[in-house]
Design a protein around this motif. Structure first.
Motif, PDB file in Angstrom:
ATOM      1  N   ASP A 142       0.889  -1.460   0.035  1.00 11.39           N
ATOM      2  CA  ASP A 142       0.038   0.158  -0.150  1.00 11.39           C
ATOM      3  C   ASP A 142       0.947   1.249  -0.058  1.00 11.39           C
ATOM      4  O   ASP A 142       0.518   2.213  -0.690  1.00 11.39           O
ATOM      5  N   PHE A 143       1.955   1.243   0.762  1.00 11.06           N
ATOM      6  CA  PHE A 143       2.757   2.288   0.827  1.00 11.06           C
ATOM      7  C   PHE A 143       3.568   2.488  -0.427  1.00 11.06           C
ATOM      8  O   PHE A 143       3.563   3.623  -0.877  1.00 11.06           O
ATOM      9  N   ARG A 144       3.916   1.462  -1.152  1.00 10.57           N
ATOM     10  CA  ARG A 144       4.502   1.690  -2.466  1.00 10.57           C
ATOM     11  C   ARG A 144       3.850   2.086  -3.667  1.00 10.57           C
ATOM     12  O   ARG A 144       4.111   2.762  -4.308  1.00 10.57           O
ATOM     13  N   ASN A 145       2.420   1.719  -3.483  1.00  8.72           N
ATOM     14  CA  ASN A 145       1.602   2.120  -4.598  1.00  8.72           C
ATOM     15  C   ASN A 145       1.309   3.614  -4.128  1.00  8.72           C
ATOM     16  O   ASN A 145       0.865   4.258  -5.366  1.00  8.72           O
ATOM     17  N   GLY A 146       1.220   3.976  -3.180  1.00  5.87           N
ATOM     18  CA  GLY A 146       0.601   5.456  -2.904  1.00  5.87           C
ATOM     19  C   GLY A 146       1.641   6.321  -2.117  1.00  5.87           C
ATOM     20  O   GLY A 146       1.104   7.211  -1.318  1.00  5.87           O
ATOM     21  N   TRP A 147       2.702   5.852  -2.058  1.00  3.96           N
ATOM     22  CA  TRP A 147       3.707   6.761  -1.413  1.00  3.96           C
ATOM     23  C   TRP A 147       3.781   8.157  -1.543  1.00  3.96           C
ATOM     24  O   TRP A 147       3.964   8.854  -0.436  1.00  3.96           O
ATOM     25  N   LYS A 148       3.196   8.761  -2.765  1.00  6.28           N
ATOM     26  CA  LYS A 148       3.193  10.240  -2.600  1.00  6.28           C
ATOM     27  C   LYS A 148       1.978  10.708  -1.822  1.00  6.28           C
ATOM     28  O   LYS A 148       2.280  11.840  -1.336  1.00  6.28           O
ATOM     29  N   ILE A 149       0.917  10.223  -1.823  1.00  9.75           N
ATOM     30  CA  ILE A 149      -0.140  10.472  -1.137  1.00  9.75           C
ATOM     31  C   ILE A 149       0.386  10.343   0.446  1.00  9.75           C
ATOM     32  O   ILE A 149      -0.025  11.312   1.295  1.00  9.75           O
ATOM     33  N   VAL A 150       0.864   9.189   0.712  1.00 11.39           N
ATOM     34  CA  VAL A 150       1.711   9.180   1.979  1.00 11.39           C
ATOM     35  C   VAL A 150       2.544  10.153   2.556  1.00 11.39           C
ATOM     36  O   VAL A 150       2.614  10.752   3.757  1.00 11.39           O
ATOM     37  N   LEU A 151       3.465  10.546   1.488  1.00 11.56           N
ATOM     38  CA  LEU A 151       4.155  11.727   1.885  1.00 11.56           C
ATOM     39  C   LEU A 151       3.593  13.034   2.175  1.00 11.56           C
ATOM     40  O   LEU A 151       4.024  13.717   2.794  1.00 11.56           O
ATOM     41  N   LYS A 152       2.673  13.286   1.235  1.00 12.57           N
ATOM     42  CA  LYS A 152       1.732  14.390   1.558  1.00 12.57           C
ATOM     43  C   LYS A 152       1.165  14.366   3.152  1.00 12.57           C
ATOM     44  O   LYS A 152       1.220  15.388   3.792  1.00 12.57           O
ATOM     45  N   GLY A 153       0.617  13.266   3.430  1.00 13.39           N
ATOM     46  CA  GLY A 153       0.164  13.256   4.707  1.00 13.39           C
ATOM     47  C   GLY A 153       1.043  13.531   5.774  1.00 13.39           C
ATOM     48  O   GLY A 153       0.846  14.056   6.709  1.00 13.39           O
ATOM     49  N   ILE A 154       2.477  12.868   5.492  1.00 10.09           N
ATOM     50  CA  ILE A 154       3.446  13.121   6.609  1.00 10.09           C
ATOM     51  C   ILE A 154       3.585  14.419   6.650  1.00 10.09           C
ATOM     52  O   ILE A 154       3.926  14.983   7.895  1.00 10.09           O
ATOM     53  N   LEU A 155       3.796  15.177   5.678  1.00 13.83           N
ATOM     54  CA  LEU A 155       4.382  16.549   5.638  1.00 13.83           C
ATOM     55  C   LEU A 155       3.172  17.403   6.531  1.00 13.83           C
ATOM     56  O   LEU A 155       3.558  18.467   7.195  1.00 13.83           O
ATOM     57  N   PHE A 156       1.728  17.207   6.270  1.00 12.33           N
ATOM     58  CA  PHE A 156       0.806  17.712   6.876  1.00 12.33           C
ATOM     59  C   PHE A 156       1.053  17.697   8.531  1.00 12.33           C
ATOM     60  O   PHE A 156       0.980  18.484   9.291  1.00 12.33           O
ATOM     61  N   ARG A 157       1.357  16.226   8.941  1.00 12.34           N
ATOM     62  CA  ARG A 157       1.810  15.768  10.282  1.00 12.34           C
ATOM     63  C   ARG A 157       2.689  16.541  11.013  1.00 12.34           C
ATOM     64  O   ARG A 157       2.575  17.329  11.984  1.00 12.34           O
ATOM     65  N   LEU A 158       3.913  16.825   9.975  1.00 11.91           N
ATOM     66  CA  LEU A 158       4.924  17.653  10.388  1.00 11.91           C
ATOM     67  C   LEU A 158       4.561  19.085  10.791  1.00 11.91           C
ATOM     68  O   LEU A 158       4.923  19.674  11.679  1.00 11.91           O
ATOM     69  N   ILE A 159       3.534  19.454   9.825  1.00 11.69           N
ATOM     70  CA  ILE A 159       3.216  20.874  10.118  1.00 11.69           C
ATOM     71  C   ILE A 159       2.366  21.072  11.323  1.00 11.69           C
ATOM     72  O   ILE A 159       2.431  21.999  12.068  1.00 11.69           O
ATOM     73  N   LEU A 160       1.658  19.869  11.704  1.00 11.06           N
ATOM     74  CA  LEU A 160       0.976  20.111  12.968  1.00 11.06           C
ATOM     75  C   LEU A 160       1.717  19.902  14.137  1.00 11.06           C
ATOM     76  O   LEU A 160       1.417  20.559  15.085  1.00 11.06           O
ATOM     77  N   ILE A 161       2.766  18.998  14.076  1.00 11.36           N
ATOM     78  CA  ILE A 161       3.633  18.906  15.039  1.00 11.36           C
ATOM     79  C   ILE A 161       4.498  20.227  15.523  1.00 11.36           C
ATOM     80  O   ILE A 161       4.813  20.726  16.641  1.00 11.36           O
ATOM     81  N   GLY A 162       4.821  21.024  14.297  1.00 11.66           N
ATOM     82  CA  GLY A 162       5.823  22.322  14.342  1.00 11.66           C
ATOM     83  C   GLY A 162       4.805  23.289  14.597  1.00 11.66           C
ATOM     84  O   GLY A 162       5.511  24.505  14.877  1.00 11.66           O
ATOM     85  N   TYR A 163       3.629  23.254  14.492  1.00 10.14           N
ATOM     86  CA  TYR A 163       2.680  24.316  14.577  1.00 10.14           C
ATOM     87  C   TYR A 163       2.867  25.311  15.897  1.00 10.14           C
ATOM     88  O   TYR A 163       2.769  26.607  16.128  1.00 10.14           O
ATOM     89  N   PRO A 164       2.859  24.595  17.023  1.00 14.06           N
ATOM     90  CA  PRO A 164       3.061  25.458  18.541  1.00 14.06           C
ATOM     91  C   PRO A 164       4.410  26.016  18.446  1.00 14.06           C
ATOM     92  O   PRO A 164       4.273  27.176  18.855  1.00 14.06           O
ATOM     93  N   GLN A 165       5.552  25.406  17.989  1.00 19.20           N
ATOM     94  CA  GLN A 165       6.743  26.172  17.763  1.00 19.20           C
ATOM     95  C   GLN A 165       6.770  27.172  16.871  1.00 19.20           C
ATOM     96  O   GLN A 165       7.143  28.528  17.330  1.00 19.20           O
TER      97      GLN A 165
END
Length: 721
Positions: free
Chosen positions: A324-347
């Motif tokens: 599933d990751f190999r087939n849709g890794w670009k979508i997964v990457l977008k989700g990870i980047l959004f998650r990083l934005i959420l983690i770094g938002y307080p900072q």
């Protein structure tokens, strides 16, 4: 320079004095040793009796002296035993200089007393960072292996732990007078706010500021000429922390009147000073580390994708590994980047808004505005997107979990906002973002008033704690208990913070003791949280089937999330037909959360008679798409709501459904025949759609079901209450 060293073994106090004096005549020194607000020692010193050069009598001009003063055994016994063992001793030496002729105090100097023990340890920061990072990586790996339930729990706990670390860092960033042990403890977590010193990076920040028209601070490079108070001024005095440098100009003959005034650093500047980062470099340091974090994470995901492809071709592991990751890794990457934005938002919220008040340079102000607006807009838009997807799923399927979890594009891209909550609490990310924003605004804009910050944070944490206790929005009881306990400790910390402001005018010993209690409670609580996260992380990484540790979610998300590569029964395959098989092409062509081309919204390809996997759809599904004549009607589901594809009433999900046979040729009949068999077993007619032409009456069975029983979708989502 005014340094004091107490040596209990030989009953002496060593003084190191270097500065400029504007006093002349005979004087007497009154020495006080104060520990946790309690005056442990009071001594009168006559410089003439001790034959101190340059002090009997004192003369105006430069003064430099080093001497030992013996103290009695009775005086040594007055020192509290806590002073020798507790780290970050809250004690100081204060010396009043009194003119013998007038008996008036003409000067006062102070210095911190330290027992060389502190809780500000780099090892603590590195350990907490590694544990939080390991938990996030473990959740990603288990998700790639198809253990969605485990991944959701580990990720939720890891993010909550990271949020607790950030809350500790924010306490240290306030402009409140903090006991030394509290300052040192909160300093351990400043890495979560990007406050990390790297030597060459400070040179880069200084160069960038000069190049963009700013004036870099030189406080750290001029400690020999500047007196620095690393505290917020209390009601009565400035507590000296670390190295207190005397007031002395580069001109040795200058008088005390021409000396540079002491520099008081507090709040965010205090955090930067303790980390040996110039105040004008704090914002840029945080931004750079955030961007480095995002860049390295994205590069790591891309490299892992390449490694998986090489490993499959080389036969290092099976071809369905991380499929599933190999087939849709670009979508997964977008989700990870959004998650990083959420983690770094307080900072970034705190640093960007604070930079608007400091205005170190025009370019840095532009960067602050850009990062704050872009991150706030991205998270706000993503939260609104989740809200719209869930509302459409409710209107079509009576269950927000259907589209939120059945479509891998929506789940991988937006899941970071809602997987930690139960399906019916998908909206709770909005209060979370508002909570982070308002809290960051108080810390950033309230640097001039510690009391305002303490009161504001107390109100915010109280409202948040009451809200989570009432709503209990997280996915299960354990996760709710985990997060509610964090909210409770954060609220308790704001009470301590309010006490530290001296607004209650309590004795100094009360403030000192409460500082030690603050450290004790948070240290124990942090250890408990870390152990829990480590246990769940270890179970996720080393267990063959980690999902057995967690009960299925009551919102039935597992029925929707189940990977196409892990179909065990015909019922699972039937569910996959409803979701659509996830081949590499499907990630690009089928997106249930797309407003314009959504399969579930009925606005996709009209007249389509095949599913996403090329499987013929039942007549009721093939004809359920909305036509232009139905404009304005509620969206219609392509799935018969009267048919319990994924029962949520406790019946087994992996048994053989009624109407299926054990014939060897049964599977070859295709998904369409399986669907028909299932309908026959329930007594439905193939030709009759639950959504007939406008004005047509519903089938009696569907009508009776709606009258006598709630839909299984509703029961699974908690709508039966």
């Amino acid at each position: 320079m005014f340094n004091v060293v107490f040596t209990p073994h030989n009953n002496s106090i060593y003084f190191d004095i270097e500065g400029v004096s504007s006093i002349s005549g005979f004087v007497t020194a009154h020495v006080e040793v104060i520990a946790y607000g309690y005056r442990a020692v009071q001594e009168e010193i006559n410089p003439c009796k001790l034959d101190l050069l340059g002090m009997c009598p004192m003369n105006t001009g430069p003064i430099e002296n080093h001497f030992n003063i013996p103290i009695s055994e009775e005086t040594v016994k007055q020192f509290p035993a806590i002073a020798y063992g507790v780290p970050d001793l809250d004690a100081l030496v204060r010396v009043y200089i009194r003119n013998n002729a007038t008996q008036a105090n003409v000067a006062c100097v102070e210095a911190e007393l330290s027992n060389q023990k502190t809780v500000d340890q780099k090892g603590v920061g590195w350990t907490t960072a590694v544990i939080a990072g390991l938990a996030l990586v473990a959740s990603a790996v288990t998700s790639g292996l198809g253990h969605s339930n485990t991944a959701a729990h580990v990720a939720a706990n890891a993010l909550s732990l990271f949020g607790y670390f950030q809350a500790q860092a924010l306490i240290g960033m306030t402009a409140v007078f903090l006991p030394p042990v509290v300052m040192s403890w909160t300093q351990n977590f400043q890495w979560t706010m990007g406050i990390i010193r790297v030597g060459f990076l400070q040179d880069v920040c200084t160069w960038y500021q000069r190049a963009t028209g700013g004036t870099p601070s030189t406080l750290l490079s001029n400690l020999n000429n500047i007196s620095v108070d690393v505290q917020k001024r209390s009601l009565d005095y400035l507590a000296k922390v670390a190295q207190v440098v005397a007031k002395r100009s580069s001109d040795i003959g200058a008088t005390a009147a021409t000396q540079t005034k002491p520099v008081v650093v507090h709040g965010i500047e205090r955090v930067g000073f303790r980390a040996r980062i110039e105040g004008t470099n704090i914002f840029l340091t945080g931004v750079i580390f955030f961007m480095v974090f995002v860049t390295f994470t994205a590069a790591g995901v891309a490299l892992f994708k390449a490694f998986c492809e090489v490993a499959v071709k080389a036969g290092w592991f099976k071809g369905n590994k991380f499929e599933d990751f190999r087939n849709g890794w670009k979508i997964v990457l977008k989700g990870i980047l959004f998650r990083l934005i959420l983690i770094g938002y307080p900072q970034m919220t705190v640093l960007c808004l604070w930079e608007l008040t400091k205005q170190d340079s025009a370019a840095e102000v532009v960067l602050a505005i850009f990062f704050f607006i872009s991150m706030t807009f991205s998270l706000g838009w993503a939260a609104w997107k989740v809200f719209r997807i869930a509302k459409r799923s409710v209107s079509m399927h009576k269950n927000p979990a259907y589209i939120l979890y059945s479509d891998p594009t929506a789940l991988n891209k937006w899941g970071f906002l809602y997987v930690q909550f139960r399906a019916t609490a998908y909206y709770f990310i909005m209060p979370i973002l508002l909570y982070i924003l308002v809290k960051g605004m108080f810390v950033a804009f309230g640097q001039g008033s510690g009391i305002a910050q303490a009161v504001g944070l107390l109100i915010i944490e109280a409202i948040f704690l009451i809200g989570v206790c009432i709503l209990r929005p997280w996915m299960d009881k354990k996760t709710n208990a985990f997060n509610i306990s964090i909210a409770s400790i954060n609220f308790l910390n704001t009470i301590f913070l309010l006490v530290f402001t001296q607004v209650f005018n309590q004795p100094g010993i009360v403030t000192g003791v409460m500082g030690v209690v603050f450290f004790g409670i948070n240290a124990v609580f942090a250890i408990v949280l870390i152990c829990m996260v480590l246990i769940s992380t270890g179970w996720a990484l080393f267990s063959k089937n980690p999902d057995t540790r967690y009960q299925p979610m009551r919102d039935d998300r597992g029925s929707f999330i189940k990977s196409q590569t892990q179909l065990n029964t015909e019922l699972d395959a039937l569910g996959a037909t409803a979701r659509g098989n996830m081949t590499q092409t499907d990630y690009k062509t089928r997106d249930l959360d797309d407003d314009d081309d959504s399969f579930s919204s009925g606005s996709g390809h009209h007249g389509r008679t095949h599913g996403a996997a090329g499987v013929p759809l039942p007549p009721s599904t093939a004809t359920s798409h909305r036509s232009p004549s139905r404009h304005g009607e509620p969206p219609r589901s392509p799935i018969d709501p009267n048919m319990p594809l994924f029962p949520s009433d406790g019946t087994p999900r992996h048994g053989t459904p009624t109407g299926y046979t054990d014939s060897p040729n049964h599977n070859s009949r295709g998904m369409y025949n399986a669907y028909n068999d299932s309908n026959r077993s329930l007594g439905y007619q193939h030709q009759q759609s639950p959504y007939g032409p406008p004005g047509s009456a519903p089938s009696n069975m569907g009508y009776n079901r709606q009258q006598n029983n709630s839909s299984p979708w509703q029961r699974g989502a908690g709508y039966d209450h």
